[in-house]
Design a protein around this motif. Sequence first.
Motif, PDB file in Angstrom:
ATOM      1  N   ASP A  88      -7.783  11.722  -6.886  1.00 18.50           N
ATOM      2  CA  ASP A  88      -6.901  10.659  -6.409  1.00 18.50           C
ATOM      3  C   ASP A  88      -7.289  10.228  -5.002  1.00 18.50           C
ATOM      4  O   ASP A  88      -7.736  11.059  -4.201  1.00 18.50           O
TER       5      ASP A  88
ATOM      6  N   ARG B  94      -3.457   3.695  -1.924  1.00 23.53           N
ATOM      7  CA  ARG B  94      -3.767   2.603  -2.834  1.00 23.53           C
ATOM      8  C   ARG B  94      -3.245   1.288  -2.255  1.00 23.53           C
ATOM      9  O   ARG B  94      -2.184   1.266  -1.617  1.00 23.53           O
TER      10      ARG B  94
ATOM     11  N   VAL C 244     -11.958  -0.691 -10.310  1.00 25.48           N
ATOM     12  CA  VAL C 244     -11.572   0.229  -9.247  1.00 25.48           C
ATOM     13  C   VAL C 244     -12.569   0.056  -8.114  1.00 25.48           C
ATOM     14  O   VAL C 244     -13.778   0.088  -8.333  1.00 25.48           O
TER      15      VAL C 244
ATOM     16  N   SER D 230     -13.265   1.137  -3.782  1.00 25.25           N
ATOM     17  CA  SER D 230     -12.889   2.176  -2.828  1.00 25.25           C
ATOM     18  C   SER D 230     -13.530   1.942  -1.463  1.00 25.25           C
ATOM     19  O   SER D 230     -14.611   1.334  -1.357  1.00 25.25           O
TER      20      SER D 230
ATOM     21  N   TYR E 219       0.844  -1.189   0.000  1.00 25.67           N
ATOM     22  CA  TYR E 219       0.000   0.000   0.000  1.00 25.67           C
ATOM     23  C   TYR E 219       0.877   1.235   0.000  1.00 25.67           C
ATOM     24  O   TYR E 219       2.074   1.187   0.331  1.00 25.67           O
TER      25      TYR E 219
ATOM     26  N   GLU F  59      -8.152   3.127  -2.386  1.00 24.60           N
ATOM     27  CA  GLU F  59      -8.557   2.414  -3.603  1.00 24.60           C
ATOM     28  C   GLU F  59      -7.749   1.138  -3.750  1.00 24.60           C
ATOM     29  O   GLU F  59      -6.600   1.060  -3.317  1.00 24.60           O
ATOM     30  N   SER F  60      -8.380   0.164  -4.397  1.00 24.10           N
ATOM     31  CA  SER F  60      -7.654  -1.008  -4.857  1.00 24.10           C
ATOM     32  C   SER F  60      -8.210  -1.403  -6.213  1.00 24.10           C
ATOM     33  O   SER F  60      -9.251  -0.901  -6.642  1.00 24.10           O
ATOM     34  N   TYR F  61      -7.503  -2.298  -6.899  1.00 26.04           N
ATOM     35  CA  TYR F  61      -7.787  -2.567  -8.310  1.00 26.04           C
ATOM     36  C   TYR F  61      -7.820  -4.073  -8.577  1.00 26.04           C
ATOM     37  O   TYR F  61      -7.023  -4.611  -9.342  1.00 26.04           O
TER      38      TYR F  61
ATOM     39  N   PRO G 203      -0.642   7.740  -3.782  1.00 22.16           N
ATOM     40  CA  PRO G 203      -0.467   7.784  -5.238  1.00 22.16           C
ATOM     41  C   PRO G 203       0.923   8.266  -5.650  1.00 22.16           C
ATOM     42  O   PRO G 203       1.437   7.838  -6.686  1.00 22.16           O
TER      43      PRO G 203
ATOM     44  N   THR H 134      -2.022  -2.013  -4.020  1.00 23.84           N
ATOM     45  CA  THR H 134      -1.713  -2.335  -5.417  1.00 23.84           C
ATOM     46  C   THR H 134      -1.304  -3.774  -5.678  1.00 23.84           C
ATOM     47  O   THR H 134      -1.391  -4.239  -6.809  1.00 23.84           O
TER      48      THR H 134
END
Length: 201
Positions: A109, A113, A192, A194, A87, A149-151, A90, A115
């Motif tokens: 933003d 994150r 995405v 959140s 994590y 956020e994560s993806y 940004p 990631t």
Amino acid sequence: MADDGADQGAYTIAELTAETWPAFDDLVLRHNGIFGGCWCIWFHPDSEERGQGAEANRALKRRYVEAGAAHAALVMDGDEAVAWAEYGTPAELPTLHHLKQYDAEKTGDPDYRITCVFVDRRHRRRGVTELAIRGALDHIAARGGGVVESYPHDLTEQTKKMSSSFLYNGTRRLYERLGFTYVRPKGLKNCVMSIEVPARP
């Protein structure tokens, strides 16, 4: 590396620091540098060393960790690291897959994150991915919280099972279970998501 529920059991959570670097280092070495020698450096800012081979990535990651510019929640089994959830802000993690689409569609933003999540092959299917992500959220809360956020991979419409070794950031269903909200698609099979994390003293 999506897991079907988490049981902390004997696992503990530690922060990736210069002191815990040897445990992280051993975990990556046990898995041949991760994804061909990435050393979990791909999401960090571009640099001369990044992408120049496993040893260059390893040295760069260590410098980031020692400088306090690389963060992760490590899942520990005794003294051995068996998973991590990376994590950061940004600015610390500016590189994303499908970045052009992401930048075109974002309204702002996040504060943080998540990631990359990786689990030792010997500990998969035990809920360790969820423990790592919860650990990252707890560390973020201790840093003041904010929008995270994560993806993850969005497999809601996919019938064919994907190998856990390719799920570098978990699945949409896992993040929904953790309280994340679906925001939008990103690329063909990612999205995405959140969550607002309150600060913790």
